[in-house]
Design an enzyme around this catalytic site. Structure first.
Site, PDB file in Angstrom:
ATOM      1  CE  LYS A  22      -4.599   5.014 -28.498  1.00 57.21           C
ATOM      2  NZ  LYS A  22      -4.027   6.319 -28.119  1.00 57.21           N
ATOM      3  NE  ARG A  97       1.387   3.972 -30.052  1.00 52.66           N
ATOM      4  CZ  ARG A  97       0.763   3.783 -28.887  1.00 52.66           C
ATOM      5  NH1 ARG A  97       0.160   2.651 -28.628  1.00 52.66           N
ATOM      6  NH2 ARG A  97       0.760   4.743 -27.995  1.00 52.66           N
ATOM      7  NE  ARG A 143      -2.408   9.004 -19.161  1.00 47.37           N
ATOM      8  CZ  ARG A 143      -2.552   8.597 -20.417  1.00 47.37           C
ATOM      9  NH1 ARG A 143      -3.715   8.154 -20.838  1.00 47.37           N
ATOM     10  NH2 ARG A 143      -1.542   8.637 -21.253  1.00 47.37           N
ATOM     11  NE  ARG A 176       1.246   5.441 -19.417  1.00 48.81           N
ATOM     12  CZ  ARG A 176       0.422   5.270 -20.447  1.00 48.81           C
ATOM     13  NH1 ARG A 176      -0.791   4.809 -20.252  1.00 48.81           N
ATOM     14  NH2 ARG A 176       0.808   5.572 -21.667  1.00 48.81           N
ATOM     15  NE  ARG A 187       3.329   8.449 -24.785  1.00 49.07           N
ATOM     16  CZ  ARG A 187       2.318   8.553 -23.926  1.00 49.07           C
ATOM     17  NH1 ARG A 187       2.393   9.396 -22.912  1.00 49.07           N
ATOM     18  NH2 ARG A 187       1.257   7.818 -24.069  1.00 49.07           N
TER      19      ARG A 187
HETATM   20  P1  AMP Z   1       0.212   3.430 -24.733  1.00 51.48           P
HETATM   21  O1  AMP Z   1      -0.073   2.902 -23.373  1.00 51.48           O
HETATM   22  O2  AMP Z   1      -0.685   2.836 -25.790  1.00 51.48           O
HETATM   23  O3  AMP Z   1       0.230   4.944 -24.787  1.00 51.48           O
HETATM   24  O4  AMP Z   1       1.690   2.953 -25.134  1.00 51.48           O
HETATM   25  C1  AMP Z   1       2.803   3.311 -24.344  1.00 51.48           C
HETATM   26  C2  AMP Z   1       4.075   3.089 -25.154  1.00 51.48           C
HETATM   27  O5  AMP Z   1       4.194   1.711 -25.514  1.00 51.48           O
HETATM   28  C3  AMP Z   1       4.142   3.832 -26.475  1.00 51.48           C
HETATM   29  O6  AMP Z   1       4.597   5.171 -26.320  1.00 51.48           O
HETATM   30  C4  AMP Z   1       5.145   2.983 -27.251  1.00 51.48           C
HETATM   31  O7  AMP Z   1       6.472   3.204 -26.816  1.00 51.48           O
HETATM   32  C5  AMP Z   1       4.767   1.561 -26.805  1.00 51.48           C
HETATM   33  N1  AMP Z   1       3.752   0.976 -27.703  1.00 51.48           N
HETATM   34  C6  AMP Z   1       2.448   0.680 -27.382  1.00 51.48           C
HETATM   35  N2  AMP Z   1       1.812   0.153 -28.439  1.00 51.48           N
HETATM   36  C7  AMP Z   1       2.709   0.105 -29.453  1.00 51.48           C
HETATM   37  C8  AMP Z   1       2.646  -0.323 -30.818  1.00 51.48           C
HETATM   38  N3  AMP Z   1       1.515  -0.797 -31.342  1.00 51.48           N
HETATM   39  N4  AMP Z   1       3.777  -0.227 -31.555  1.00 51.48           N
HETATM   40  C9  AMP Z   1       4.926   0.237 -31.047  1.00 51.48           C
HETATM   41  N5  AMP Z   1       5.051   0.679 -29.777  1.00 51.48           N
HETATM   42  C10 AMP Z   1       3.959   0.618 -28.976  1.00 51.48           C
END
Ligand code: AMP
Length: 233
Positions: A22, A97, A143, A176, A187
């Site tokens: 994404k 999400r 990653r 990360r 996750r």
């Molecule tokens: P990402 O970088 O999109 O993989 O997001 C990393 C982490 O941020 C996720 O595992 C969640 O803990 C939190 N997070 C990101 N976007 C959301 C969302 N829309 N709703 C809730 N938690 C989020």
């Protein structure tokens, strides 16, 4: 009554599990259509880096691989979408999400929640990236990123020239925090339980488009652009 005003592009919503691509595809959409990428993960990481109250709350939740509360994330998105650079359109990466966030976004786009000088009533273009489970694991566990310039590598598919070192900055690459193996399972569970229903939400109203995320990256991009352009036509 919301005033009908079409954005130039989108909004585009990218759905898919962690590691589906994404973020990379959102960057290409951003560059091609000159619209901002709104990544809730990046916004949350920025809050953590700046040590804000929201960042403190989010840090512990993210370290466990769980989702941050809808209230917190929706408020961050609302603030971000109010910025003038979002008026022509934007690509949402990592949001919505949960089904509640998807409902909130529809209400926002219907102008029920958003007081902006230019109403943004438009149904999002929702694109889900489908990726084989084993590929996902390799993408996430491989990653690495550069702590200085943010460049992303993958030790399996796109390794740096020297082992674990950024090609440009020469510094050691980092994993990360939430890509660590012990956080990966929660996750992926959060995705299955809370995010997969979001696709169902859009599918029920005939708004879900899917792209095979296992195809070469350029082909995935080509298909995404075609969906966006068909939608604009
Ligand atoms: P990402 O970088 O999109 O993989 O997001 C990393 C982490 O941020 C996720 O595992 C969640 O803990 C939190 N997070 C990101 N976007 C959301 C969302 N829309 N709703 C809730 N938690 C989020």
């Amino acid at each position: 009554m919301a005033q009908e005003t079409s954005l130039d592009v989108g909004p585009v919503v990218l759905l898919g599990p962690p590691g589906a691509g994404k973020g990379s595809q959102a960057k290409r959409i951003m560059e091609h259509y000159c619209i901002p990428q709104v990544s809730t993960g990046d916004i949350l990481r920025r809050h953590i880096a700046e040590g804000t109250d929201a960042g403190l709350v989010a840090k512990a939740v993210m370290a466990r691989g769980e989702l941050v509360s809808d209230v917190l994330v929706c408020e961050m998105v609302r603030q971000r979408l109010k910025q003038p650079d979002c008026k022509r359109g934007y690509v949402l990466d990592g949001f919505p999400r949960t089904a509640a966030q998807a409902g909130w976004l529809d209400a926002l786009l219907d102008d029920k929640l958003f007081d902006n000088s230019r109403p943004t009533r438009a149904w999002p273009i929702v694109i889900r990236l489908d990726v084989d489970y084993n590929q996902l694991l390799l993408r996430i566990t491989g990653r690495r990123s550069c702590p200085t310039c943010g460049r992303i590598y993958n030790v399996h598919f796109q390794p740096p020239r020297a082992d674990e070192v950024c090609d440009v900055e020469g510094c050691k690459l980092v994993i990360r925090n939430d890509d660590r193996l012990e956080v990966l399972q929660p996750r992926l569970s959060a995705y299955e339980e809370q995010t997969r229903p979001v696709a169902g939400y859009y599918q029920r109203t005939g708004r879900l488009m899917s792209v095979d995320g296992d195809l070469p990256m350029d082909e995935v991009t080509r298909r995404i652009f075609r969906i966006i352009e068909d939608h604009q036509a």
